[in-house]
Each structure stands twice: as structure tokens, then as C-alpha cells.
Design a protein around this motif. Structure first.
Motif: not given
Lengths: 73, 310
Positions: A9-12, A21, A26, A40-41, A43, B110-113, B135, B138-139, B141, B184-186, B237
């Protein structure tokens, strides 16, 4: 995960890098390596190919380095 | 303002946790939170220094964010917890501070960091409520984190502009953005204004220019309602080029800027132009990559900022 197909998955995106991910890890991949439409997002499915030429070249480079080091003795 | 209530839960937890030395001492001494006082603990030594100050701990989690807030009444709120690899480190830091439970966890986005380490924290400590902008990531995590919140039956609320989280009398903990998740998540980051007495901190998550502009429009900008004015700014950010605009800085007027960022990160954070904008205004910059964990304290009269390596 559905079926046997590996998915990530593209986290960002951070500038020109995609942060992906991959299971519990990562990884960072240049944006240009991703297929058109990847966002982003998204799959992504993952498919591996054996690079025979690069494998042979690296094996040869390692063998050459071993030879050089042994000759130094 | 919408009021959610992790408070009722918090009170029940507090009685249950009355064996906790730190918590009992804090509560017994706290003038801020008489409602939460449990029975006096027998045979406990008096603490030398009563804990009656507000503390913000910007925990060094490499490239990522993790912020612990300790209230004057001894309550704890966690905002993000870095990458999954830092989950243990965050738990260890909280334990070292004597944390037994968390009133609230905020997932800024919801970003991994930001969310990676949150699952481990939830598996370790009782949590009163989780706030999340919602938000729909799709991850894996994020999916696993939501599963865990559901399994643990932790109350789950939307982190939306105007929502005030009741933590403690005298302490204001309010989301000032977003109005709702964007595409946009950020720029869907939960932005928090924390205030107590004459102190305020604005915690930007990973907000960039679009969310800053929305926030400023809502607050009326530099001459506006004072919704965003704060002495301490947690820069959005990781100090990237995409945010911390002149307009934001003119409205917030911070004295201190905190940048949560990893040493030698591959993303070029913080951006030199962002640092320049801060320095041009005489804002003192603290960075987790150079200063380590950064602690801001407010004792009701003065603000102190110190980095563990500074």
C-alpha cells in the motif's frame, strides 16, 4: 491479502519518494518507479522477475573482488 | 462546541488505580482537579516537589511524531506514537514518566510515522478515548489499529474543528482543524490548541499549506479571533517546504517552534526555507533530531523549553 498475490500500500508521498507499507516494514520507492495512476492509498500488486544478467554480473564482480583480495596475501 | 466525555471513564479508572503511588500523590496535592481525588493513601512519603505544572513532551521517535501531555492534575494525553519500530520506545518513555493510563489518544492522521506505534501503546495502557479525524486509510497498520480500538471497546470520536476534549478543569484541549477529512491525509490532520492560564500551544500534526489556509480562514487570520495564537508551535509536517507559511506564523506569533524530525531523513525535512521563516521572526527552534526529546513546561507563570541534548 486476497489469494496468493502479494499486495502493498502507498502510505504517502514525501516529495519524489513514495513511502510504501510492505507487510510490517516501510520502504521508500522513487515515484517514477510506480505505475501510472498510483496515488496515496493505492493498493499495488507486486511481481518479481529474476534479472539473470544482473545476477551474473554481480556474481562475477564478487568473484573478482575475492580473487584480488587473495592475491594481496 | 461539542463535548465528548472520556471524563467519566477517567474517574472510574482513577479509583481503580489508587494503588498507584505517583497518581495518588499527584491527585492528593492537586488543586486543579479535586473531583478526581481518590482516598488518601496511607504510609506514603510526601513528594518533595508537587506536580502542578503542564508539560508537553515531544518524544524523539526519529522521523515521526509522538507527543505526551502531562496535565497539572497528573493526567496524560498522547498524540501520535511514531513508526511501529518506535512503539516500544514510546511505551518505555511513558513508563519512565509514571504513566499508568491515558485519558485520550489522538491520531492526528493515519500515516505510518504517526500511528505506527499507537497499537503497542493501546496494548500496554488503558485508554479512555481515541480521537481520529477519520481519513479512511487503506494501510494494514490503520486497519489493525481500528480493529484493536474496537476489540478493546475504547470510545472512538471524530477529531473535528470545534470539538473540545474535556481533560481537566482549567485546561482547554480543542481541535481547531480539520472541518472533516479532506482527500489528502496530511491536510486532514487533527490540529490541536492546548491552553491553560496564559499559555497556549498549537500542534499542527502534518498540516501543510491547504489546511493552514483553512484554519486561518476559520480563525480570521492575523487580526482574527486569537483561535490560533500560541507561544509554542509544533511545526506541521516535520518542517517540510509545503507548510509553516508566513501567514500562519503571523497569526500564531509563536516564541518557540518544535520540529519533530529524524536525523538524516531522506525527505529533506526540515526545509531550509521553513527554518529561515522561523529564524527571521526570532522564533527559537527546537528539533528532535538535534535536541533529542524536547520538554516544554508551563508552571502558571513561565514557559521553559529544554532538549535532552541541548
Amino acid at each position: 491479502m486476497r489469494g496468493d498475490q502479494m499486495r502493498v500500500v502507498i502510505d504517502r508521498f514525501e516529495g519524489d519518494l513514495a513511502v510504501i507499507e510492505w507487510g510490517k516494514s516501510m520502504i521508500e520507492v522513487p515515484r517514477g518507479e510506480l505505475p501510472a495512476g498510483a496515488a496515496e492509498g493505492s493498493v499495488l500488486t507486486v511481481r518479481f522477475e529474476v534479472d539473470e544478467a544482473e545476477t551474473t554480473a554481480r556474481r562475477a564482480r564478487a568473484a573478482e573482488a575475492i580473487r584480488r583480495l587473495r592475491e594481496r596475501n | 462546541m461539542t463535548f465528548r466525555s472520556p471524563r467519566g471513564w477517567a474517574r472510574r479508572r482513577r479509583f481503580a488505580a489508587s494503588a498507584s503511588l505517583a497518581l495518588v500523590l499527584v491527585l492528593a496535592l492537586s488543586l486543579m482537579a479535586p473531583a478526581g481525588c481518590g482516598p488518601a493513601a496511607p504510609n506514603r512519603p510526601s513528594p518533595i516537589i508537587p506536580l502542578a505544572q503542564l508539560e508537553l513532551h515531544f518524544i524523539d521517535v526519529g522521523q515521526g511524531d509522538a507527543i505526551l501531555i502531562q496535565t497539572p492534575g497528573g493526567r496524560h494525553v498522547l498524540i501520535d506514537a511514531g513508526e511501529a519500530a518506535y512503539g516500544r520506545a514510546v511505551v518505555a518513555y511513558l513508563r519512565k514518566l509514571g504513566v499508568r493510563s491515558l485519558e485520550v489518544i489522538v491520531i492526528t492522521h493515519p500515516h505510518s510515522d504517526h500511528i505506527g506505534g499507537v497499537s503497542r501503546v493501546i496494548e500496554t495502557f488503558p485508554v479512555g478515548a481515541v480521537y481520529d479525524p477519520g481519513y479512511a486509510s487503506t494501510s494494514d497498520a490503520y486497519a489493525k489499529l481500528l480493529d484493536l480500538i474496537e476489540r478493546k471497546k475504547i470510545p472512538y470520536h471524530a477529531a473535528r474543528s470545534g470539538v473540545a476534549v474535556p481533560i481537566e478543569t482549567g485546561l482547554s484541549f480543542t481541535f481547531v482543524a480539520p472541518d472533516g477529512p479532506t482527500n489528502d491525509a496530511n491536510n486532514s490532520s487533527a490540529v490541536i490548541r492546548l491552553a491553560e492560564g496564559g499559555f497556549a500551544a498549537l500542534l499542527m500534526g502534518d498540516a501543510e499549506r491547504p489546511e493552514e489556509e483553512a484554519l486561518l480562514a476559520a480563525s480570521g487570520g492575523a487580526g482574527g479571533s486569537g483561535l490560533v495564537v500560541a507561544q509554542v508551535l509544533k511545526v506541521g509536517h516535520h518542517g517540510s517546504a509545503s507548510g509553516t507559511t508566513d501567514a500562519l506564523l503571523d497569526a500564531v506569533k509563536p516564541r518557540y517552534a518544535i520540529i519533530s524530525v529524524g536525523a538524516k531523513n531522506e525527505f529533506g525535512h526540515p526545509d531550509p526555507a521553513t527554518l529561515k521563516r522561523l529564524q527571521a521572526r526570532g522564533i527559537e527552534v527546537f528539533r528532535t533530531d538535534r535536541d533529542g526529546t524536547i520538554v516544554v513546561t508551563w508552571d502558571g507563570a513561565a514557559i521553559k523549553v529544554r532538549g535532552e541534548k541541548k
